[in-house]
Design an enzyme around this catalytic site. Structure first.
Site, PDB file in Angstrom:
ATOM      1  N   LEU A 159      -3.088   3.412 -47.761  1.00 22.61           N
ATOM      2  CA  LEU A 159      -3.304   2.605 -46.570  1.00 22.61           C
ATOM      3  C   LEU A 159      -2.509   3.162 -45.395  1.00 22.61           C
ATOM      4  CD1 LEU A 159      -4.286   0.118 -45.025  1.00 22.61           C
ATOM      5  CD2 LEU A 159      -2.382  -1.154 -46.038  1.00 22.61           C
ATOM      6  N   HIS A 213      -8.068  -2.523 -46.427  1.00 22.95           N
ATOM      7  CA  HIS A 213      -7.508  -1.212 -46.762  1.00 22.95           C
ATOM      8  C   HIS A 213      -8.543  -0.109 -46.547  1.00 22.95           C
ATOM      9  CE1 HIS A 213      -4.001  -2.557 -49.615  1.00 22.95           C
ATOM     10  NE2 HIS A 213      -4.051  -3.266 -48.493  1.00 22.95           N
ATOM     11  N   TYR A 286      -5.205 -10.918 -41.551  1.00 18.60           N
ATOM     12  CA  TYR A 286      -5.744  -9.618 -41.940  1.00 18.60           C
ATOM     13  C   TYR A 286      -6.898  -9.187 -41.050  1.00 18.60           C
ATOM     14  CZ  TYR A 286      -2.549  -8.738 -45.635  1.00 18.60           C
ATOM     15  OH  TYR A 286      -1.386  -8.460 -46.301  1.00 18.60           O
ATOM     16  N   ARG A 288      -6.698  -9.566 -37.846  1.00 20.94           N
ATOM     17  CA  ARG A 288      -5.906  -8.912 -36.803  1.00 20.94           C
ATOM     18  C   ARG A 288      -5.555  -7.487 -37.221  1.00 20.94           C
ATOM     19  NH1 ARG A 288      -1.012  -6.811 -38.204  1.00 20.94           N
ATOM     20  NH2 ARG A 288      -1.219  -8.414 -39.795  1.00 20.94           N
ATOM     21  N   HIS A 439      -6.673 -11.458 -50.768  1.00 16.37           N
ATOM     22  CA  HIS A 439      -5.665 -12.154 -49.979  1.00 16.37           C
ATOM     23  C   HIS A 439      -5.917 -13.656 -49.913  1.00 16.37           C
ATOM     24  CE1 HIS A 439      -3.483  -8.651 -48.693  1.00 16.37           C
ATOM     25  NE2 HIS A 439      -4.601  -8.050 -48.354  1.00 16.37           N
ATOM     26  N   HIS A 441      -6.199 -17.704 -50.962  1.00 14.20           N
ATOM     27  CA  HIS A 441      -5.389 -18.710 -51.637  1.00 14.20           C
ATOM     28  C   HIS A 441      -6.303 -19.761 -52.262  1.00 14.20           C
ATOM     29  CE1 HIS A 441      -1.449 -17.943 -49.153  1.00 14.20           C
ATOM     30  NE2 HIS A 441      -1.946 -16.848 -49.710  1.00 14.20           N
ATOM     31  N   ASP A 459       0.681 -24.961 -43.200  1.00 14.08           N
ATOM     32  CA  ASP A 459       0.227 -24.091 -44.277  1.00 14.08           C
ATOM     33  C   ASP A 459       1.359 -23.093 -44.503  1.00 14.08           C
ATOM     34  OD1 ASP A 459      -0.931 -21.840 -45.705  1.00 14.08           O
ATOM     35  OD2 ASP A 459      -2.894 -22.665 -45.228  1.00 14.08           O
ATOM     36  N   ARG A 464       6.398 -13.080 -48.293  1.00 12.13           N
ATOM     37  CA  ARG A 464       6.639 -11.657 -48.063  1.00 12.13           C
ATOM     38  C   ARG A 464       7.491 -11.504 -46.817  1.00 12.13           C
ATOM     39  NH1 ARG A 464       1.924  -7.134 -46.588  1.00 12.13           N
ATOM     40  NH2 ARG A 464       3.306  -5.323 -46.545  1.00 12.13           N
TER      41      ARG A 464
END
Length: 757
Positions: A159, A213, A286, A288, A439, A441, A459, A464
């Protein structure tokens, strides 16, 4: 003004006079023949014609000149520092990782400066660094860190190698004509072609998929292919590698399974993740991240291969997606942290500067985008940035008006979605979307609530510390899976302490919620309703949420109705992750002397129990204070209900999780049941005057007056005795449907999905 600034503006004014005497409106028109410039360099992002137009405007466009000066100072400092291309050894956040990342960003900027300022020192800097990379890359092995499912060479994952090539392609394009043919052949043979091959042919598990990716990988291969005029690389970027079979057990770094349906390449990555409304299934964080390669490669294709009409592909979804993404931000511009999303990421990031500029230049020239660009206070140093700078200077900017919006999910818009209700300063984000790839949930029918950009009910986002080496090398922590992805971490129903779809990606990715109805036409009443049928076997959840603007209330308030239908009795938990300090309850509760975890798995192991209560009132009230504003949650409860005060942080010895609070309604031994609550924002507190204004709830009573298979009716009575009645249709919800029901010997008739009066 500093001397350096004075010299800079003198120099750009001199350049403006030297290179062109064009007026600011004398840009190349859409109808002008540009065939002569298509084969020239630069041609990828910054074009030969664009360079001429930019030079003609130097010193005349404040926002562009400011951006140019900042980039010049940054690159000049790097040139003074010297070139460093260290042998890679680190994860994200380590020196070698950060240095190579810094290098590709500066290379791109130096190339642009060479074109705009016509100063050879920038071209020489790019050339010298590229030659160092060429000497290194010929013998460079795979990165020594083995954690990634697809290791790069300069970085620990392909990536980041793709990030490098996307930016360096632009630098190479800018200095292409500065280099000799021999130097170009050397770079292309020993660096660029092998680099592209490693990302793609050597790493199909990374490249051959539909994921953010691989979008970076596609863009990297395609952009260097456009600069080199290598049709094979361009085709590989657009359509993927033909005839490649992937291991069906392969997982990515985030624990999600890779796509095995044969869909790959840049066009597939436009076709699959984006809905017709422009919503990106992985979520705004993601989206963005992916928007930069999507748009920068699309711009390159538009400039070099206009025949592909890339901005028209899938009904122009790439440009639509920018409007969708901007609508997925709060009043401060921060993106809502749906799925894996780091809080604080906003449209001030450089990727959104790119998105706004490209959208304005290649789209409809929406003046609302100019107001976003003004807030960003920077533009790209290319054709699109010039267009934005001119629009701002010419006074075309208008406010970007974010209204209530429903964004569908899925390639055909049939896999649920995200509904955003906005009324005055209140924003409600209702998620009923698809899984969201790796990604995603497990939180169907969850919501979060904001006031003026401040979280009221949150939320959690991701677990991370991005690019902070001390925390797992800056990568995802194990708590992202054990906590952040689990259902109990979100404001939705958890059944029997088990996450939706049992927390299994392969099951969750096959299912999605369905829109029941959405209505935002009325300023007084906006509502979204959706149903989830697959999160638990033989259980359906229908959630209807509304923002109500009532003259008897200081501010709009939220009504939340969660209707659960099941063939068996279960335990249901409904948490409220509130932000702030608890003030008062209308019930007694007990606090333990020793904190213990609420459960042992599915996220429950990370919740401390700080208080417990047996509820006895028909309405249970909880009030709290947050950033000098008062909030009250009123819930319909019964004698069998329990309330738990919880706090995140149990079984977290490394303190990877934020220690934040919630209160949780627990209902045991129930099959069909109904959870009804309101959330009010009211009043304020001044720590200066020490005055508290309107600190109490305006709701006297919240009642369920009807609940059948077909209809649910809720009455809201305020402290003045005035009442409102909301009736929602649970089955037939078409706008044309006529409904007639009797409640307390009174008939109600209406057309549409709901009644409110």
């Amino acid at each position: 003004m500093r001397i350096s600034q004075t010299c800079f503006f003198v120099s750009i004014l001199f350049l403006a006079l030297t290179f062109s005497c064009k007026e600011e409106t004398n840009l190349v028109s859409e109808n002008e023949d540009t065939a002569s410039t298509l084969g020239a360099h630069p041609k990828l992002i910054l074009t030969a014609q664009g360079v001429k137009d930019i030079r003609a405007q130097l010193g005349k466009l404040p926002i562009f000149d400011k951006a140019l000066q900042e980039v010049k100072e940054e690159v000049d400092a790097e040139i003074a520092f010297g070139i460093d291309t260290p042998i890679p050894v680190d994860y994200s956040g380590g020196y070698t990782h950060a240095r190579h990342k810094r290098n590709f960003l500066v290379l791109q900027k130096a190339g642009v400066l060479y074109q705009i300022l016509d100063d050879e020192k920038y071209a020489k800097y790019v050339k010298d660094m590229l030659m160092q990379y060429e000497a290194m890359y010929k013998t460079l092995p795979l990165h020594p860190k083995t954690r990634s499912y697809a290791r790069g060479k300069l970085f620990w994952q392909c990536l980041n190698d793709s990030n490098w090539l996307v930016y360096v392609s632009q630098a190479y394009d800018c200095v292409y004509n500065y280099l000799s043919e021999e130097e170009r052949n050397k770079l292309e043979t020993n660096l660029f072609k092998p680099f592209a091959d490693h990302i793609s042919i050597d790493s199909p598990q990374f490249y051959q998929r539909v994921h953010n990716h691989s979008t970076w990988g596609n863009a990297a291969v395609g952009m260097i292919g456009l600069v080199m005029n290598d049709q094979e690389l361009i085709d590989r970027a657009l359509y993927g590698i033909q005839g490649v079979n992937l291991d069906t057990k392969a997982k990515d770094d985030d624990g999600g399974f890779l796509n095995k349906d044969g869909k790959a390449g840049f066009l597939a990555n436009i076709e699959e993740p984006f809905s017709p409304d422009g919503y990106y299934t992985e979520g705004p964080y993601y989206q963005r991240y992916a928007m930069y390669p999507f748009l920068i490669f699309a711009e390159g294709l538009h400039n070099v291969r206009p025949d592909l009409k890339i901005f028209e592909y899938k009904d122009g979804v790439l440009l639509k997606s920018i409007n969708a993404l901007l609508n997925l931000s709060d009043a401060d511009g921060d993106f809502f942290p749906l799925n894996d999303g780091q809080k604080g990421m906003s449209y001030y990031t450089n990727a959104l500067v790119t998105a706004v500029d490209i959208s304005y230049h290649f789209g409809t020239q929406d003046p609302g985008l100019l107001s976003i660009a003004e807030k960003q206070n920077k533009v790209l140093l290319d054709d699109s940035g010039l267009a934005v700078a001119l629009g701002i200077k010419n006074g075309k900017a208008k406010p970007f008006n974010k209204k209530s919006i429903n964004l569908s999910d899925g390639p055909d818009g049939t896999q649920g979605g995200v509904g955003i209700l906005r009324s005055e300063d209140i924003e409600l984000v209702f998620k009923y979307a698809a899984q969201g790839s790796s990604h995603g949930h497990y939180d169907k029918l969850s919501y979060s609530l904001y006031e003026k950009g401040t979280e009221i009910l949150q939320d959690y986002g991701l677990a991370r510390f991005v690019n902070i080496e001390q925390k797992g090398g800056g990568n995802y922590l194990k708590e992202n899976k054990t906590w952040a992805k689990q259902t109990i971490a979100h404001n939705t129903i958890t059944q029997n302490e088990t996450s939706h779809f049992n927390g299994e990606y392969e099951i969750g990715s096959k299912n999605h919620s369905e829109l029941h109805y959405f209505s935002s036409e009325s300023e007084e009443f906006q509502v979204v309703s959706a149903i989830e049928k697959n999160a638990y076997p033989a259980t359906e959840m229908l959630r209807t949420m509304a923002i109500i603007k009532d003259e008897d209330f200081e501010k709009p308030y939220v009504l939340d109705i969660m209707k659960v239908t099941s063939k068996k009795a279960h335990q249901y938990d409904l948490p409220f992750y509130f932000m702030g300090q608890l003030l008062k309850t209308n019930f007694d509760y007990k606090t333990p002397e020793t904190l213990k975890a609420l459960g042992t798995k599915n996220g429950y192991q990370h919740l401390y129990v700080e208080g417990t209560a047996k509820l006895s009132e028909a309405n249970s009230k909880i009030a709290w204070l947050h950033e000098n504003k008062f909030y009250t949650a009123t819930s319909v409860t019964s004698n069998n209900d329990e309330l738990l005060f919880t706090r995140i942080g149990a079984n977290d010895p490394e303190f990877n999780l934020r220690r934040e609070a919630a209160f949780m309604l627990r209902r045991k031994n129930a099959a069909n049941t109904l959870f009804v609550s309101t959330i009010e924002s009211h009043g304020s507190y001044s720590p200066v005057s020490e005055f508290a204004l309107n600190s109490n709830s305006s709701i006297k009573e919240l009642k369920v007056v009807l609940d059948t298979e077909a209809y649910t009716a809720i009455e809201i009575v305020n402290v003045n005795g005035n009442s409102k009645l909301f009736i929602t249709a649970n089955t037939t919800t078409t706008k044309e449907a006529t409904h007639t029901i009797k409640i307390n010997n009174k008939n109600y008739t209406w057309v549409g999905s709901y009644y409110f009066k």
